[in-house]
Design an enzyme around this catalytic site. Structure first.
Site, short mmCIF file in Angstrom:
data_model
loop_
_atom_site.label_atom_id
_atom_site.label_comp_id
_atom_site.label_asym_id
_atom_site.label_seq_id
_atom_site.Cartn_x
_atom_site.Cartn_y
_atom_site.Cartn_z
N GLY A 49 -9.96 8.20 -28.60
CA GLY A 49 -8.62 8.54 -28.67
C GLY A 49 -7.78 7.46 -28.15
N GLN A 126 -10.82 6.99 -19.98
CA GLN A 126 -12.13 7.53 -20.61
C GLN A 126 -13.12 7.47 -19.79
OE1 GLN A 126 -13.21 9.88 -22.69
NE2 GLN A 126 -12.20 10.07 -24.44
N ALA A 239 -17.60 24.87 -43.76
CA ALA A 239 -18.65 25.62 -42.99
C ALA A 239 -18.57 26.92 -42.82
CB ALA A 239 -18.48 24.53 -41.48
N ALA A 262 -13.56 21.78 -33.69
CA ALA A 262 -13.31 23.35 -33.27
C ALA A 262 -12.26 23.50 -31.77
CB ALA A 262 -14.69 24.28 -33.19
N CYS A 405 -31.03 3.75 -23.60
CA CYS A 405 -32.15 4.96 -23.64
C CYS A 405 -31.90 5.88 -22.55
CB CYS A 405 -33.52 4.30 -23.78
SG CYS A 405 -33.95 3.36 -22.40
N1 LIG Z 1 -21.39 17.07 -27.19
C1 LIG Z 1 -20.72 16.20 -26.67
O1 LIG Z 1 -21.00 15.73 -25.66
C2 LIG Z 1 -19.21 16.11 -27.47
C3 LIG Z 1 -18.74 14.82 -27.03
C4 LIG Z 1 -17.31 14.65 -27.46
C5 LIG Z 1 -16.86 15.42 -28.45
N2 LIG Z 1 -17.33 16.60 -28.60
C6 LIG Z 1 -16.73 17.68 -29.65
O2 LIG Z 1 -17.39 17.63 -30.68
C7 LIG Z 1 -16.65 17.95 -32.02
C8 LIG Z 1 -16.41 16.69 -32.89
O3 LIG Z 1 -15.81 15.67 -32.38
P1 LIG Z 1 -15.65 14.38 -33.42
O4 LIG Z 1 -15.27 13.27 -32.65
O5 LIG Z 1 -16.70 14.36 -34.51
O6 LIG Z 1 -14.37 14.94 -34.22
P2 LIG Z 1 -13.57 14.46 -35.37
O7 LIG Z 1 -12.24 15.28 -35.58
O8 LIG Z 1 -13.69 13.05 -35.64
O9 LIG Z 1 -14.49 15.37 -36.77
C9 LIG Z 1 -14.61 16.55 -36.97
C10 LIG Z 1 -14.92 16.79 -38.45
O10 LIG Z 1 -15.09 17.97 -38.83
C11 LIG Z 1 -14.60 18.37 -39.87
N3 LIG Z 1 -14.15 19.85 -40.25
C12 LIG Z 1 -13.22 20.28 -39.81
N4 LIG Z 1 -13.24 21.64 -40.25
C13 LIG Z 1 -14.42 21.78 -40.86
C14 LIG Z 1 -14.73 22.97 -41.77
N5 LIG Z 1 -14.12 24.24 -41.83
N6 LIG Z 1 -16.00 22.78 -42.43
C15 LIG Z 1 -16.73 21.61 -42.45
N7 LIG Z 1 -16.04 20.66 -41.63
C16 LIG Z 1 -14.88 20.62 -40.99
C17 LIG Z 1 -13.59 17.30 -40.25
O11 LIG Z 1 -13.19 17.19 -41.51
C18 LIG Z 1 -14.05 16.09 -39.65
O12 LIG Z 1 -14.72 15.08 -40.29
C19 LIG Z 1 -14.98 17.98 -31.21
O13 LIG Z 1 -14.52 19.52 -30.93
C20 LIG Z 1 -15.47 17.35 -29.71
O14 LIG Z 1 -14.42 17.84 -28.66
C21 LIG Z 1 -18.67 17.02 -28.10
#
Ligand SMILES: NC(=O)c1ccc[n+]([C@@H]2O[C@H](COP(=O)([O-])OP(=O)(O)OC[C@H]3O[C@@H](n4cnc5c(N)ncnc54)[C@H](O)[C@@H]3O)[C@@H](O)[C@H]2O)c1
Ligand SMILES: NC(=O)c1ccc[n+]([C@@H]2O[C@H](COP(=O)([O-])OP(=O)(O)OC[C@H]3O[C@@H](n4cnc5c(N)ncnc54)[C@H](O)[C@@H]3O)[C@@H](O)[C@H]2O)c1
Lengths: 551, 551
Positions: A49, A126, A239, A262, A405
């Site tokens: 971001g 960040q 999804a 989400a 790693c």
């Molecule tokens: N696990 C972790 O450590 C971690 C780290 C950072 C972010 N996250 C979370 O993971 C999520 C994804 O992050 P990102 O950077 O990839 O986000 P992003 O916005 O770049 O990508 C989200 C994707 O989901 C798709 N999408 C939205 N609604 C959909 C639906 N109903 N069906 C199918 N596809 C759909 C969008 O088209 C998009 O490509 C965020 O909620 C973020 O907060 C998790």
């Protein structure tokens, strides 16, 4: 100059600063803004971001100027991307101390942050953006790889071969999922509603194929599962429709997760809205859109719980989809756990976590040599071996060559000392820097992610990241940082980072021995204190001192 | 033992620990819990409501045990009053690193804190309680003295002689006001509604006389003002009546402030409620009581503004009475400033602030010798000379003999080095510890007090205290601490402390030279960054480096 310009770190063994620790900070600052590395280098934005490496261009210039002349017994202070002071310290002290985006609790909101940012008084750092150790998308890939490796270890004997992982979302984070699954030997079936994302991931080698339909996807996945072939399959769809559909069909799915965005209902496409109409519908009626998105998430999560009931391994991957589904009234939303408590915390109990390094030479051969060294040092660690080998094949370096790693307490210092010896002997052509990200065991307080559901309820206690930063400062790290709000936003996390330079000197070796054992030791200690038996065993076995258990 | 018991620090030159820095931490921890020093030693509470030195008695025992064996190249970690780890560091590193009461922003509330405290997971460290450098009520007296000295300097040529200060409240903090005013040569007229408080302050030598009536008080004050005699006069009454009354009579008042506990409307006695009925009325109808208290505060503040209009020096002394009066609808409540922006900030711009030390020998002669040394080192600083002389006469030591005064950038290191030389030469019979409290220039973010109304609006930016702690850790302090919520409560402040031991060694001298210049340098730097010209002048004159102003 004070204006945007292309930035690239110097390479090679010629010092532009007064010593390697200073040179390393200088190069890593510049590397973070390399157009190959940074998302929006002109705005000084590295990733995530608005995560920045410097507050503004005058600050960047002052950072470079100051680092260039900084002596080996001086320390530069950086307040949210701006150098604010230089003070006399000593040769064991860090050369740079950084505090990014920190706000007093009652003011720890995006509103107040934005107000201060607009006044030019702060920046969003960040994690590795404002502390100069971002290495490009390899970091995300490796974190995701590590998560799926932990899933495999917990449930499938160490490999995902012969399993299908169903997930959704191919965005900035989520796009790493298919490759991370195949690197673990599994089949990935990924639902994405944006066709351009599928195409891009195939182009970049992160996704293997796009299925023509759900039927086609199921067939491809089933065959690969049967043949224990690693393959990743993208399928266009929503999804919230596809996941319930697959459940209804009784599809053979072994692991289910999700990385649609989400966390923000306006960024989740509801059922019944065409992808093309998304922007328009959202703008027309944000409240109604939010309600529909949440209803769809409820359907999505209900199907995930269905897979759980059917015996699959199901987890929330940090996108708050459980919380949103609950808001829509679905009661069993929290039937499956978050990924940290489920898979990562046992690793944290061992002080296991992120370990990354970059070659200041700029020479990929230096990383190849360190890759070999790591494989030699830790024989028999199959997921590590697989990662190093596949990363060598699949990861394109961005900016200075780098590797990441996961290593545990008692391993990071061993690797760091080996690298330092390799610099001393000339096996490496220039010094390397060693740091980590902040998905870490003992340097983060983040109740929605790293410290979710701690055994003792201590999720929000923020003493730990502060102690971590103080310990690394007291142990000889080259630069140390304390951040607020990384990953999960203002008011939601406090975390600390460190980077230590291996320049081949004996002093660097002394520092490495301390920092790279004390830093992961904080992870062991934090989890002993929270009541994890596994951490207590690790502490007892490996001699991490816990005063409350002595005497 | 694990149970309450009387605690007292060892005295003399016999080491019970492995070195003086460790011994110093051990003695100062114990000294904080000395019955002469601590308010409720059995509960480990040192001062300030519930400010504790250790989480619980088992933690206290583990702290003592660990400090006793801690080596000169090891560091003990303390998480909110409990020792959680011991790590190998080096001889320049602090022996103890402390983080107290810190919570992630969205959880930084008393409710969550109390929940965690009840689980045994945290404690409230206040400022010098949880960082082992409380020295009893001398600290409060000196801070109040310094404030009135700053009022005198700003408005009355450096002395309050020939002036009358009108204030109210003779409680824990407010009770220092009369003595602080007379130490500055002035007349104090203090309104208090609780007769027992007046009596106690007279017994303890903090208040000179009680007037029989407002008329009597006015006469006594007027005579002393005319004769330029320092005297303090208590008068029983409700400030919300007496202050407007004095204004109406045209009383000759030069300075007006207040330290009733206005921050909590239930702790402010409204007009029309007899002191005896306070508890009952408050319990019967808290909401109605609050409304009436606020109305009284509005009358009180309106009279203060009346004195302002009549030419008096008027300030809020950190009790939120302006805010409460505004809530009651009084529009000009903020016509007069808070004490920090009005008097203290110009001192902060010079890195001037709290400097305290304690004699580990336990021998008052050591403090007498350091008092003489300070007077020798800084000739011509009249308020300092007066303070040191009067403190020597009036202050009873509590626990280990100690002294506090305010010194600026370029002075603290000079004093510290002199003390270290005096230990080396045997002029002092044992080492001394040197620290400070947290009403400080560069180590506090506290938008209701120390960083209220910063010139650039940066009140809530918390990078500064974190950088301060990192800098002191990197400069050789013996112990360093980061706290949340001291003074103003959860969510409202982040602040850092340091203590450095002068044990007469050359190494201690090196550390003192750095810590005691870098720590106040943070104050200069913080105020340069916020746009204070005076700080910029100080930095330029005394060579504090500001990178954004170089090159
Ligand atoms: N696990 C972790 O450590 C971690 C780290 C950072 C972010 N996250 C979370 O993971 C999520 C994804 O992050 P990102 O950077 O990839 O986000 P992003 O916005 O770049 O990508 C989200 C994707 O989901 C798709 N999408 C939205 N609604 C959909 C639906 N109903 N069906 C199918 N596809 C759909 C969008 O088209 C998009 O490509 C965020 O909620 C973020 O907060 C998790
Ligand atoms: N300036 C600072 O640095 C600083 C530091 C700490 C506290 N404070 C603030 O100062 C205030 C006083 O602190 P304290 O520890 O002395 O509080 P305290 O509660 O110990 O004392 C308050 C006194 O005010 C008296 N009082 C209440 N209502 C009155 C009235 N209407 N008329 C006359 N007397 C009245 C009470 O009887 C009591 O003796 C608090 O609001 C506190 O938050 C300021």
């Amino acid at each position: 100059m004070n204006a945007p310009r292309p930035v690239r770190a110097p390479r090679g063994t010629q010092l532009t600063a007064q010593g390697w620790p200073q040179e390393a900070a200088l190069r890593m600052l510049q590397n973070n803004l390399d157009p190959e590395v940074a998302e929006h280098p002109d705005e000084l934005v590295v990733y995530g971001g608005t995560g920045k490496a410097a507050r503004d261009w005058p600050s960047f210039d002052a950072l470079v100027r100051t680092l260039t002349t900084l002596r080996g017994d001086e320390t530069m202070l950086v307040q949210s991307g701006r150098p604010v002071g230089v003070l006399p310290t000593h040769e064991w002290a860090p050369r740079v101390l950084i505090a990014n985006s920190n706000l007093v609790g009652d003011w720890a909101t995006w509103d107040e942050f934005r107000r201060l940012e607009a006044l030019g008084l702060t920046m969003y750092g960040q994690m590795t953006a404002g502390s100069w150790i971002y290495i490009g998308t390899q970091g995300i890939l490796q974190g995701t790889y590590e998560t799926f490796a932990a899933v495999a270890a917990k449930r499938f004997g160490g490999s995902l071969a012969g399993t299908v992982t169903l997930t959704a979302g191919l965005g900035g984070m989520g796009g790493a999922q298919p490759l991370a699954v195949t690197m673990n030997g599994g089949v990935a079936l990924v639902v994405e509603c944006d066709p351009s994302r599928i195409t891009r991931r195939i182009e970049h080698g992160y996704l293997d194929v796009q299925a023509a339909s759900v039927d086609d996807a199921l067939r491809l996945a089933g065959e690969a599962r049967r043949d224990r072939r690693a393959v990743s399959i993208g399928v266009l769809g929503n999804a919230a429709e596809v996941v319930p559909d697959l459940l209804a069909r009784g599809a053979q799915i072994d692991v289910v997760t999700d990385q649609t965005s989400a966390h923000d209902p306006l960024a989740y496409l509801p059922v019944g809205v065409a992808f093309e109409d998304w922007a328009g519908e959202r703008a027309k009626d944000p409240a109604g859109f939010t309600r529909r998105a949440r209803e769809s998430m409820a359907a999505h999560v209900e199907a995930m719980v269905g897979f759980l009931d059917a015996g699959a391994e199901v987890f929330d991957y940090g996108n708050s989809i459980r919380g949103e589904a609950q808001l829509a009234g679905y009661e069993r939303a929290f039937a499956f756990p978050g990924f940290v408590p489920a898979y990562i915390r046992p690793l944290f109990c061992e002080g296991r976590g992120p370990f990354r390094w970059a070659a200041l030479s700029g020479d990929p051969a230096d990383i190849a040599a360190t890759d070999r060294a790591v494989l030699e040092l830790f024989p028999g660690n199959e997921p590590l071996e697989r990662w190093i080998r596949l990363a060598g094949e699949k990861v394109q370096f961005q900016g200075l060559p780098a590797r990441i790693c996961w290593l545990g307490y008692g391993e990071r210092d061993v690797a760091g000392l080996r690298f330092n010896d390799m610099v001393a002997s000339g096996e490496l052509s220039a010094p390397v820097v060693i740091g980590r990200d902040h998905l870490d065991a003992g340097s983060v307080a983040s109740p929605y992610r790293e410290t979710e559901a701690m055994a003792d309820g201590s999720d929000a206690i923020a003493d730990w990241p502060l102690l971590n930063a103080l310990v690394n400062t007291a142990s000889g790290a080259s630069w140390v940082s304390i951040h607020h709000g990384g990953g999960v936003g203002m008011g939601r996390s406090i975390h600390a980072g460190q980077v230590t330079v291996a320049d081949g000197t004996a002093l660097a070796g002394e520092k490495i021995a301390r920092v790279l054992s004390n830093d992961p030791a904080m992870g062991v200690i934090r989890h002993v204190d929270a009541g994890y038996d596994h951490a207590a065993d690790v502490a007892a076995d490996r001699g991490v001192r816990i005063p409350m258990r002595e005497g």
